[in-house]
Design a protein around this motif. Structure first.
Motif, PDB file in Angstrom:
ATOM      1  N   ASP A  72      11.950  37.804  49.219  1.00  0.00           N
ATOM      2  CA  ASP A  72      11.604  38.852  50.188  1.00  0.00           C
ATOM      3  C   ASP A  72      11.115  40.082  49.437  1.00  0.00           C
ATOM      4  OD1 ASP A  72      12.267  37.277  52.344  1.00  0.00           O
ATOM      5  OD2 ASP A  72      14.323  37.975  52.425  1.00  0.00           O
ATOM      6  N   GLU A  73       9.977  39.905  48.782  1.00  0.00           N
ATOM      7  CA  GLU A  73       9.394  40.956  47.955  1.00  0.00           C
ATOM      8  C   GLU A  73       7.888  41.034  48.174  1.00  0.00           C
ATOM      9  OE1 GLU A  73      12.404  40.881  44.064  1.00  0.00           O
ATOM     10  OE2 GLU A  73      10.422  39.934  43.940  1.00  0.00           O
ATOM     11  N   LEU A  74       7.345  42.228  47.947  1.00  0.00           N
ATOM     12  CA  LEU A  74       5.907  42.444  47.912  1.00  0.00           C
ATOM     13  C   LEU A  74       5.525  42.863  46.501  1.00  0.00           C
ATOM     14  CD1 LEU A  74       5.415  44.518  51.207  1.00  0.00           C
ATOM     15  CD2 LEU A  74       5.402  42.029  50.922  1.00  0.00           C
ATOM     16  N   ILE A  75       4.349  42.451  46.068  1.00  0.00           N
ATOM     17  CA  ILE A  75       3.898  42.704  44.697  1.00  0.00           C
ATOM     18  C   ILE A  75       2.672  43.616  44.737  1.00  0.00           C
ATOM     19  CG2 ILE A  75       3.180  41.640  42.535  1.00  0.00           C
ATOM     20  CD1 ILE A  75       4.254  38.946  43.864  1.00  0.00           C
ATOM     21  N   LEU A  76       2.797  44.809  44.174  1.00  0.00           N
ATOM     22  CA  LEU A  76       1.692  45.773  44.120  1.00  0.00           C
ATOM     23  C   LEU A  76       1.143  45.821  42.706  1.00  0.00           C
ATOM     24  CD1 LEU A  76       0.025  48.092  45.455  1.00  0.00           C
ATOM     25  CD2 LEU A  76       1.823  49.648  44.708  1.00  0.00           C
ATOM     26  N   PHE A  77      -0.181  45.632  42.572  1.00  0.00           N
ATOM     27  CA  PHE A  77      -0.798  45.662  41.247  1.00  0.00           C
ATOM     28  C   PHE A  77      -2.076  46.490  41.267  1.00  0.00           C
ATOM     29  CE2 PHE A  77      -4.025  43.927  38.321  1.00  0.00           C
ATOM     30  CZ  PHE A  77      -3.405  44.248  37.117  1.00  0.00           C
ATOM     31  N   GLY A  78      -2.212  47.362  40.249  1.00  0.00           N
ATOM     32  CA  GLY A  78      -3.454  48.082  40.005  1.00  0.00           C
ATOM     33  C   GLY A  78      -3.806  49.107  41.066  1.00  0.00           C
ATOM     34  N   GLY A  79      -5.089  49.461  41.113  1.00  0.00           N
ATOM     35  CA  GLY A  79      -5.591  50.451  42.057  1.00  0.00           C
ATOM     36  C   GLY A  79      -6.212  51.644  41.350  1.00  0.00           C
ATOM     37  N   GLU A  80      -6.640  52.616  42.147  1.00  0.00           N
ATOM     38  CA  GLU A  80      -7.308  53.795  41.598  1.00  0.00           C
ATOM     39  C   GLU A  80      -6.889  55.052  42.353  1.00  0.00           C
ATOM     40  OE1 GLU A  80     -11.522  54.348  42.490  1.00  0.00           O
ATOM     41  OE2 GLU A  80     -11.413  52.649  43.870  1.00  0.00           O
ATOM     42  N   TYR A  81      -7.127  56.191  41.706  1.00  0.00           N
ATOM     43  CA  TYR A  81      -6.832  57.498  42.302  1.00  0.00           C
ATOM     44  C   TYR A  81      -7.868  58.492  41.786  1.00  0.00           C
ATOM     45  CZ  TYR A  81      -4.473  61.966  43.167  1.00  0.00           C
ATOM     46  OH  TYR A  81      -4.182  63.247  43.577  1.00  0.00           O
ATOM     47  N   THR A 124     -11.093  60.170  37.624  1.00  0.00           N
ATOM     48  CA  THR A 124     -10.729  58.890  38.220  1.00  0.00           C
ATOM     49  C   THR A 124      -9.640  58.255  37.364  1.00  0.00           C
ATOM     50  OG1 THR A 124     -12.945  58.541  39.126  1.00  0.00           O
ATOM     51  CG2 THR A 124     -11.551  56.608  38.872  1.00  0.00           C
ATOM     52  N   TYR A 125      -8.537  57.898  37.991  1.00  0.00           N
ATOM     53  CA  TYR A 125      -7.419  57.251  37.298  1.00  0.00           C
ATOM     54  C   TYR A 125      -7.367  55.776  37.707  1.00  0.00           C
ATOM     55  CZ  TYR A 125      -5.720  62.003  36.405  1.00  0.00           C
ATOM     56  OH  TYR A 125      -5.613  63.319  36.007  1.00  0.00           O
ATOM     57  N   LEU A 126      -7.297  54.887  36.736  1.00  0.00           N
ATOM     58  CA  LEU A 126      -7.175  53.459  36.983  1.00  0.00           C
ATOM     59  C   LEU A 126      -5.789  52.985  36.553  1.00  0.00           C
ATOM     60  CD1 LEU A 126      -9.608  51.810  38.138  1.00  0.00           C
ATOM     61  CD2 LEU A 126     -10.331  53.884  36.960  1.00  0.00           C
ATOM     62  N   TYR A 127      -5.251  52.007  37.260  1.00  0.00           N
ATOM     63  CA  TYR A 127      -3.885  51.534  36.979  1.00  0.00           C
ATOM     64  C   TYR A 127      -3.849  50.023  36.733  1.00  0.00           C
ATOM     65  CZ  TYR A 127      -2.845  56.023  39.224  1.00  0.00           C
ATOM     66  OH  TYR A 127      -2.820  57.352  39.562  1.00  0.00           O
ATOM     67  N   ASN A 128      -2.892  49.629  35.923  1.00  0.00           N
ATOM     68  CA  ASN A 128      -2.563  48.200  35.798  1.00  0.00           C
ATOM     69  C   ASN A 128      -1.050  48.015  35.863  1.00  0.00           C
ATOM     70  OD1 ASN A 128      -1.854  49.246  33.301  1.00  0.00           O
ATOM     71  ND2 ASN A 128      -2.604  47.479  32.131  1.00  0.00           N
ATOM     72  N   ASP A 129      -0.368  48.970  36.505  1.00  0.00           N
ATOM     73  CA  ASP A 129       1.078  48.865  36.628  1.00  0.00           C
ATOM     74  C   ASP A 129       1.435  47.877  37.739  1.00  0.00           C
ATOM     75  OD1 ASP A 129       0.043  50.548  38.527  1.00  0.00           O
ATOM     76  OD2 ASP A 129       1.232  52.291  37.972  1.00  0.00           O
ATOM     77  N   PRO A 174     -13.861  58.412  33.582  1.00  0.00           N
ATOM     78  CA  PRO A 174     -13.158  59.491  34.291  1.00  0.00           C
ATOM     79  C   PRO A 174     -14.031  60.194  35.318  1.00  0.00           C
ATOM     80  CG  PRO A 174     -12.732  59.624  31.948  1.00  0.00           C
ATOM     81  CD  PRO A 174     -13.779  58.578  32.124  1.00  0.00           C
ATOM     82  N   SER A 175     -15.332  60.319  35.028  1.00  0.00           N
ATOM     83  CA  SER A 175     -16.223  60.997  35.962  1.00  0.00           C
ATOM     84  C   SER A 175     -16.613  60.107  37.132  1.00  0.00           C
ATOM     85  CB  SER A 175     -17.496  61.443  35.235  1.00  0.00           C
ATOM     86  OG  SER A 175     -18.196  60.316  34.728  1.00  0.00           O
ATOM     87  N   GLY A 176     -16.298  58.812  37.029  1.00  0.00           N
ATOM     88  CA  GLY A 176     -16.667  57.884  38.085  1.00  0.00           C
ATOM     89  C   GLY A 176     -18.148  57.549  38.101  1.00  0.00           C
ATOM     90  N   GLU A 177     -18.845  57.819  36.997  1.00  0.00           N
ATOM     91  CA  GLU A 177     -20.292  57.591  36.933  1.00  0.00           C
ATOM     92  C   GLU A 177     -20.640  56.297  36.207  1.00  0.00           C
ATOM     93  OE1 GLU A 177     -22.606  59.402  38.398  1.00  0.00           O
ATOM     94  OE2 GLU A 177     -21.087  60.722  39.241  1.00  0.00           O
ATOM     95  N   GLN A 178     -19.706  55.779  35.406  1.00  0.00           N
ATOM     96  CA  GLN A 178     -19.957  54.539  34.676  1.00  0.00           C
ATOM     97  C   GLN A 178     -18.909  53.500  35.064  1.00  0.00           C
ATOM     98  OE1 GLN A 178     -19.961  56.403  30.642  1.00  0.00           O
ATOM     99  NE2 GLN A 178     -21.902  55.354  30.381  1.00  0.00           N
ATOM    100  N   GLY A 207      -5.426  56.877  33.139  1.00  0.00           N
ATOM    101  CA  GLY A 207      -4.697  55.865  33.906  1.00  0.00           C
ATOM    102  C   GLY A 207      -3.385  55.528  33.264  1.00  0.00           C
ATOM    103  N   GLY A 208      -2.476  54.979  34.065  1.00  0.00           N
ATOM    104  CA  GLY A 208      -1.206  54.512  33.547  1.00  0.00           C
ATOM    105  C   GLY A 208      -0.134  55.553  33.568  1.00  0.00           C
ATOM    106  N   GLU A 209       1.093  55.126  33.183  1.00  0.00           N
ATOM    107  CA  GLU A 209       2.258  55.979  33.325  1.00  0.00           C
ATOM    108  C   GLU A 209       2.233  57.161  32.376  1.00  0.00           C
ATOM    109  OE1 GLU A 209       5.870  54.161  31.350  1.00  0.00           O
ATOM    110  OE2 GLU A 209       4.624  52.407  31.543  1.00  0.00           O
ATOM    111  N   GLU A 210       1.614  57.014  31.188  1.00  0.00           N
ATOM    112  CA  GLU A 210       1.619  58.123  30.242  1.00  0.00           C
ATOM    113  C   GLU A 210       0.870  59.321  30.809  1.00  0.00           C
ATOM    114  OE1 GLU A 210       0.028  56.554  26.673  1.00  0.00           O
ATOM    115  OE2 GLU A 210       1.627  55.118  26.395  1.00  0.00           O
ATOM    116  N   ASP A 211      -0.239  59.050  31.499  1.00  0.00           N
ATOM    117  CA  ASP A 211      -1.015  60.138  32.090  1.00  0.00           C
ATOM    118  C   ASP A 211      -0.239  60.797  33.217  1.00  0.00           C
ATOM    119  OD1 ASP A 211      -3.416  59.613  30.544  1.00  0.00           O
ATOM    120  OD2 ASP A 211      -3.504  57.762  31.689  1.00  0.00           O
ATOM    121  N   GLU A 212       0.483  59.979  34.022  1.00  0.00           N
ATOM    122  CA  GLU A 212       1.267  60.540  35.119  1.00  0.00           C
ATOM    123  C   GLU A 212       2.364  61.448  34.582  1.00  0.00           C
ATOM    124  OE1 GLU A 212       2.694  57.389  37.520  1.00  0.00           O
ATOM    125  OE2 GLU A 212       0.704  56.541  37.830  1.00  0.00           O
TER     126      GLU A 212
END
Length: 552
Positions: A76-85, A91-96, A144-148, A478-483
């Motif tokens: 009874d679990e949900l699995i959340l992976f990745g995403g952006e902010y 632009t922050y990218l995640y692989n947590d 980071p600029s979201g241009e590439q 991206g990732g926990e260090e940046d947060e």
């Protein structure tokens, strides 16, 4: 030349044009992707330092969109992976990786050695093999600029029982892409569509690939018939017989230099095999003409498979594209597609019997407590039609519901739909969410708020040229260090210095007048039906003020 010959010639011409465009996009994208590959490699070096699995209880994940939310096949679990902010500048990218315990309403962060690189707009599919596997394909990494952009074409599997990531290297798979769709169909992963974008060019796909989960091999399907036009962000669902249903999606094309025109697709197709579903079988595209009430045109909607052989669509946005601006109308509705009946219908909330009884008692109490004595007989009771009662029910108790959004993450477990995160826009500013809602799809009686939206988690910074230059020097975030570092910075600076108080000026008043109803809806959806109207309005004004002050 007959009609058939003309169609075949036109089809071959379109194929040549598409192949030429793909080579052009590939050449221009190669240099950009080489630059970003170095950044991705640096992040992977950091991830490689992790040598053991670490599970930590934690608060809900940070705001994000375009991640994946999947239901564990055995727990009874949900699995959340990745995403952006995106905060207006970076632009922050995640692989947590996070696990949500449904019974306990709690989150756990799981750090696993050698995970896939940071990404968003990927696809994930769960299969019940060997204690459960989460398969992840494609997606994108952005500067980071979201241009590439760097578009992945890698395939990964998370072994849920042992909590280990494994990259599956098999030739002949799809090209790098994001915005595609992937589903598990019998013993295959089916991938359709998506897009690849460089700074100046882009290409959308309508190809179909199958990955065999037994032989670990890719094959490209060559269906006959007329299939969907190239697109991304569509709905893709499987039927019990092993066929594939495609609905909607988005694509754009260049109409003149530096001018693109977007298309919201609303057509529907069936991809069916003429055999027993083996790789060598012939596949055929056919057009579907469903009955019922179809969803209104939109992009950025989220999809899931519900109970009773139904797929569902939630939210999205309809953009009104002008030459210099885009205004979006966001949605928070649900549409169901009954696969067996080939029929669409909207998901409407029902009022439970106990709630109806409670409301009737409340109405009687209000009548009895009045100054004038009211005597009603059976005839008066009959005069009240069911439709009148339903209208009163709706007016008396505004429903709790997620605020309108696009690019949210969905999962269904035990017939319950879970909606996490996503985004909406107010003017030029983006609001990224971290709330979690659920609704029982069997009953369709009420939304439940599992994690409330916290406006304070939203940061918005105005873009500047100097910031862009610094970002390109720093590399992707991206990732926990940046947060953690951003949290430390905010603590050092102090809340008052970071968000100076702004008196309501003319611009603020104009902003509030334009967005007040939207923020009231957001506040009401989070505070529940019992909240007093004055308090809802007060909270809505505070949210609007916070958002306004953070953005100036």
């Amino acid at each position: 030349m007959g009609k058939k010959g003309k169609r075949e010639k036109k089809g071959k011409g379109a194929e040549k044009t598409a192949a030429k465009m793909e080579r052009k996009v590939s050449r221009r994208a190669r240099k950009e992707e080489e630059d970003l590959e170095a950044l991705i490699a640096e992040f992977q070096t950091l991830d490689a330092k992790k040598t053991q699995v670490i599970e930590t209880s934690c608060p809900p994940p940070s705001p994000r969109l375009n991640g994946s939310l999947s239901a564990h096949p055995e727990k009874d679990e949900l699995i959340l992976f990745g995403g952006e902010y995106f905060n207006g500048q970076k632009t922050y990218l995640y692989n947590d990786l996070y696990l949500y315990n449904i019974r306990k309403n709690s989150w756990t962060k799981v750090e696993i050695p050698n995970p896939p690189p940071r990404r968003c707009a990927h696809q994930a599919a769960v299969v019940p093999t060997a204690g459960g596997q989460l398969w992840v394909f494609g997606g994108e990494f952005a500067s980071p600029s979201g241009e590439q952009f760097y578009h992945y074409k890698d395939l990964w599997v998370l072994h849920l029982a042992s909590k280990t990531w494994e990259q599956i290297k098999a030739p002949g798979g799809p090209s790098g892409r994001s915005g595609h769709r992937m589903v598990a169909c019998k013993r295959q992963l089916m991938v359709f569509g998506g897009f690849h974008e460089s700074t100046r060019d882009y290409i959308y796909y309508n190809d179909v690939y199958a990955f065999n989960l037994d032989s670990f091999t890719w094959s490209k399907l060559a269906p006959s018939g007329i299939g969907p036009a190239p697109r991304s962000g569509c709905q893709m669902a499987t039927t019990p017989e092993g066929s594939i249903v495609i609905y909607g999606g988005y694509s754009k094309q260049r109409v003149k230099k530096d001018v693109d025109k977007g298309t919201l697709h609303t057509d529907m197709f069936l991809l069916k095999t003429e055999g027993s579903g083996k790789e060598e079988d012939k596949w055929v595209w056919s057009r579907l003409n469903p009955s019922g009430v179809k969803p209104t045109p939109r992009s950025g909607f989220s999809v899931a498979i519900g109970p009773n052989n139904r797929s569902l669509l939630f939210g999205g946005v309809h953009d009104e594209e002008e030459e210099e601006s885009i205004e979006g109308d966001f949605f928070n509705d649900i549409y169901f597609y009954d696969i067996g009946k080939n029929r669409w219908f909207p998901g409407q909330l029902k009022v439970s019997r106990s709630e109806k009884r409670k409301r009737r008692r409340g109405r009687r109490a209000e009548t009895d407590g009045g100054d004038d004595e009211v005597i009603s007989g059976p005839a008066d009771e009959k005069e009240r039609s069911e439709s009148e009662e339903e209208e009163e029910d709706a007016a008396l108790s505004p429903q709790v519901e997620p605020c309108p959004r696009s690019n949210a993450m969905l999962a269904v477990k035990h017939g319950v739909l879970y909606v996490y995160g996503g985004m909406f826009e107010v003017g030029d500013r983006q609001f990224t969410l971290s709330d979690l809602y659920s609704i029982d799809l069997h009953k369709m009686e009420e939304w439940k708020v599992l994690v409330e939206m916290d406006p304070k988690t939203q940061e918005w910074l105005e873009e500047s040229e100097s910031d862009e230059e610094e970002e390109d020097m720093e590399g992707a975030e991206g990732g926990e260090e940046d947060e953690e570092s951003s949290e430390e910075d905010s603590e050092d600076e102090g809340g008052e210095e970071q968000h100076p108080s702004v008196q309501p000026d003319e611009k603020h008043a104009d902003y509030l007048s334009r967005t007040e109803q939207y923020w009231i809806k957001v506040a009401r959806s989070n505070m529940g039906p019992d909240a007093k109207e004055k308090k809802v309005v007060k909270v809505a004004h505070a949210m609007a003020k916070t958002f306004y002050e953070d953005s100036i």
